[in-house]
Design an enzyme around this catalytic site. Structure first.
Site, PDB file in Angstrom:
ATOM      1  N   HIS A  93      32.164  46.065  14.240  1.00  0.00           N
ATOM      2  CA  HIS A  93      30.853  45.432  14.445  1.00  0.00           C
ATOM      3  C   HIS A  93      30.478  44.462  13.329  1.00  0.00           C
ATOM      4  O   HIS A  93      29.614  43.615  13.517  1.00  0.00           O
ATOM      5  CB  HIS A  93      29.745  46.489  14.423  1.00  0.00           C
ATOM      6  CG  HIS A  93      29.683  47.361  15.623  1.00  0.00           C
ATOM      7  ND1 HIS A  93      29.854  46.892  16.888  1.00  0.00           N
ATOM      8  CD2 HIS A  93      29.421  48.695  15.739  1.00  0.00           C
ATOM      9  CE1 HIS A  93      29.708  47.910  17.742  1.00  0.00           C
ATOM     10  NE2 HIS A  93      29.469  49.000  17.065  1.00  0.00           N
ATOM     11  N   CYS A 115      35.790  42.670  13.556  1.00  0.00           N
ATOM     12  CA  CYS A 115      36.585  42.010  14.596  1.00  0.00           C
ATOM     13  C   CYS A 115      36.551  40.490  14.378  1.00  0.00           C
ATOM     14  O   CYS A 115      35.477  39.922  14.136  1.00  0.00           O
ATOM     15  CB  CYS A 115      36.010  42.349  15.970  1.00  0.00           C
ATOM     16  SG  CYS A 115      36.843  41.452  17.279  1.00  0.00           S
ATOM     17  N   GLU A 145      25.933  45.220  15.241  1.00  0.00           N
ATOM     18  CA  GLU A 145      26.548  43.879  15.298  1.00  0.00           C
ATOM     19  C   GLU A 145      25.477  42.795  15.151  1.00  0.00           C
ATOM     20  O   GLU A 145      25.665  41.804  14.433  1.00  0.00           O
ATOM     21  CB  GLU A 145      27.310  43.685  16.617  1.00  0.00           C
ATOM     22  CG  GLU A 145      27.979  42.313  16.682  1.00  0.00           C
ATOM     23  CD  GLU A 145      28.551  41.973  18.051  1.00  0.00           C
ATOM     24  OE1 GLU A 145      29.043  42.870  18.747  1.00  0.00           O
ATOM     25  OE2 GLU A 145      28.494  40.777  18.412  1.00  0.00           O
ATOM     26  N   THR A 188      28.574  39.830  21.086  1.00  0.00           N
ATOM     27  CA  THR A 188      29.831  39.678  21.833  1.00  0.00           C
ATOM     28  C   THR A 188      29.865  40.433  23.168  1.00  0.00           C
ATOM     29  O   THR A 188      30.591  40.048  24.067  1.00  0.00           O
ATOM     30  CB  THR A 188      31.023  40.166  20.980  1.00  0.00           C
ATOM     31  OG1 THR A 188      30.754  41.491  20.532  1.00  0.00           O
ATOM     32  CG2 THR A 188      31.274  39.263  19.796  1.00  0.00           C
ATOM     33  N   CYS A 216      32.467  38.003  24.175  1.00  0.00           N
ATOM     34  CA  CYS A 216      33.874  38.419  24.232  1.00  0.00           C
ATOM     35  C   CYS A 216      34.136  38.966  25.640  1.00  0.00           C
ATOM     36  O   CYS A 216      33.330  39.724  26.177  1.00  0.00           O
ATOM     37  CB  CYS A 216      34.116  39.503  23.180  1.00  0.00           C
ATOM     38  SG  CYS A 216      35.668  40.360  23.405  1.00  0.00           S
ATOM     39  N   SER A 244      29.065  56.458  23.573  1.00  0.00           N
ATOM     40  CA  SER A 244      29.493  55.056  23.636  1.00  0.00           C
ATOM     41  C   SER A 244      28.761  54.356  24.774  1.00  0.00           C
ATOM     42  O   SER A 244      28.925  54.718  25.951  1.00  0.00           O
ATOM     43  CB  SER A 244      31.010  54.996  23.864  1.00  0.00           C
ATOM     44  OG  SER A 244      31.360  53.763  24.448  1.00  0.00           O
ATOM     45  N   SER A 288      36.285  51.793  23.285  1.00  0.00           N
ATOM     46  CA  SER A 288      36.452  52.646  22.110  1.00  0.00           C
ATOM     47  C   SER A 288      37.344  53.851  22.404  1.00  0.00           C
ATOM     48  O   SER A 288      37.325  54.822  21.650  1.00  0.00           O
ATOM     49  CB  SER A 288      35.072  53.103  21.612  1.00  0.00           C
ATOM     50  OG  SER A 288      34.308  53.602  22.685  1.00  0.00           O
TER      51      SER A 288
HETATM   52 FE1  F3S Z   1      36.014  42.436  19.213  1.00  0.00          FE
HETATM   53 FE2  F3S Z   1      35.492  41.955  21.718  1.00  0.00          FE
HETATM   54 FE3  F3S Z   1      36.250  44.330  20.989  1.00  0.00          FE
HETATM   55  S1  F3S Z   1      34.329  41.253  19.967  1.00  0.00           S
HETATM   56  S2  F3S Z   1      35.502  44.558  18.917  1.00  0.00           S
HETATM   57  S3  F3S Z   1      37.488  42.457  20.880  1.00  0.00           S
HETATM   58  S4  F3S Z   1      34.671  43.884  22.480  1.00  0.00           S
END
Ligand code: F3S
Length: 306
Positions: A93, A115, A145, A188, A216, A244, A288
């Site tokens: 995060h 990340c 984050e 993200t 993301c 989670s 996760s």
């Molecule tokens: Fe990174 Fe995307 Fe996972 S920002 S931590 S690859 S959800």
């Protein structure tokens, strides 16, 4: 983006009567989480070493993984005060830059597992501030984050009269008095639809709106793959931490499409009665959830369905 887990193979049992077990096309740890896990395990003390190694906050929202890391010698520090010496691992995060500075000031070794996609948001926020934009972060207020992004959007960004603001929904944006040059970055895990709605709400009020789409794809890929699979299965198993958010959301998506959806943290929770008369069992897992936990669930389901 690269993915380390995209297990699409349908795994049919060799017994004619056994159900088909299929893993969602996108399931389990995303690139950033797997990278953080690998970095944490690489930093773990070797046998005979007395070095203290801690993650700053739980590395991921998965109590089984936190326990496994502890067994490997990687403890949990809620704050820097809990990590008197040794190594601290920054989770995927990310954090505000002051935390990393403070860790260095205390003589701690820092393993920064932020990340790279989150780092891109930090860099984008910093650049917008330098270029004179009023920064808006589309995301969930208080999420680690988002706090980290705010910390990169200016020294006083976490102060009451912050330069940067967090907007969750279009309605929040309507309530703000934004004008002039506004620069927008995104947590993200946000959805493209929410971003579009916030952009539409802000646009009429400002002179210039610069949008840096930092979403993301990992989250939406897992959600779409879970929905697709759940629609084809008569039983779904979702593997991952009950704490989670992204795993709970997957469980909800699966339950909407498949009544027999079960959310487990570990394979030992699986119950043979869940699979009575099931012909097609689907498995998915949050970003996760390590691949091994998915594999353990598959193995256990096969045993239960024998
Ligand atoms: Fe990174 Fe995307 Fe996972 S920002 S931590 S690859 S959800």
């Amino acid at each position: 983006m690269s993915e380390n887990v995209t297990n699409t193979a349908a795994t049919a049992s060799d017994q004619a009567t056994a159900p088909t077990i299929e893993i969602a096309a996108h399931a389990g740890t995303c690139y950033g989480v797997q990278r953080a896990l690998d970095m944490a395990l690489a930093a773990a003390p070797q046998a005979g070493e007395s070095t203290q190694v801690h993650t700053l906050g739980p590395l991921i929202h998965n109590p089984i993984v936190v326990r496994e890391l502890a067994e490997a010698g990687v403890g949990l520090a809620e704050t820097l005060d809990d990590a008197a010496s040794g190594t601290v691992i920054i989770r995927a995060h990310g954090v505000v830059p002051q935390v990393i500075d403070a860790a260095h000031d205390r003589g701690l070794t820092v393993v920064d597992a932020t990340c790279p996609y989150v780092k891109k948001v930090h860099v984008a926020a910093e650049r917008l501030v330098r270029e004179g934009y009023h920064v808006v972060v589309v995301g969930e207020p208080g999420h680690p984050e988002v706090e980290g992004i705010l910390g990169h959007a200016g020294d006083d960004a976490l102060a009451v009269n912050s330069a940067a603001v967090v907007v969750s929904w279009a309605a929040d944006a309507n309530a703000l008095s934004l004008k002039g040059k506004v620069g927008l970055v995104v947590q993200t895990t946000q959805t493209a639809q929410n971003l579009a709605e916030v952009v539409a709400a802000i646009t009429p009020h400002v002179q210039e709106l610069r949008v840096i789409n930092t979403i993301c794809a990992a989250t939406s890929e897992r959600q779409q793959a879970a929905a697709t699979l759940a629609n084809r299965c008569d039983c779904m198993v979702v593997v991952g931490g009950k704490n989670s958010g992204n795993t709970r959301r997957l469980a909800q998506i699966c339950a909407d499409a498949c009544e027999r959806t079960y959310h487990i943290e570990e394979a030992s929770e699986l119950d043979a009665a869940w699979f009575t008369d099931a012909r097609h069992i689907g498995i998915t897992a949050g970003a996760s959830t390590p691949q091994e936990h998915i594999e353990r669930a598959v193995t256990r389901i096969k045993e239960l369905c024998r």
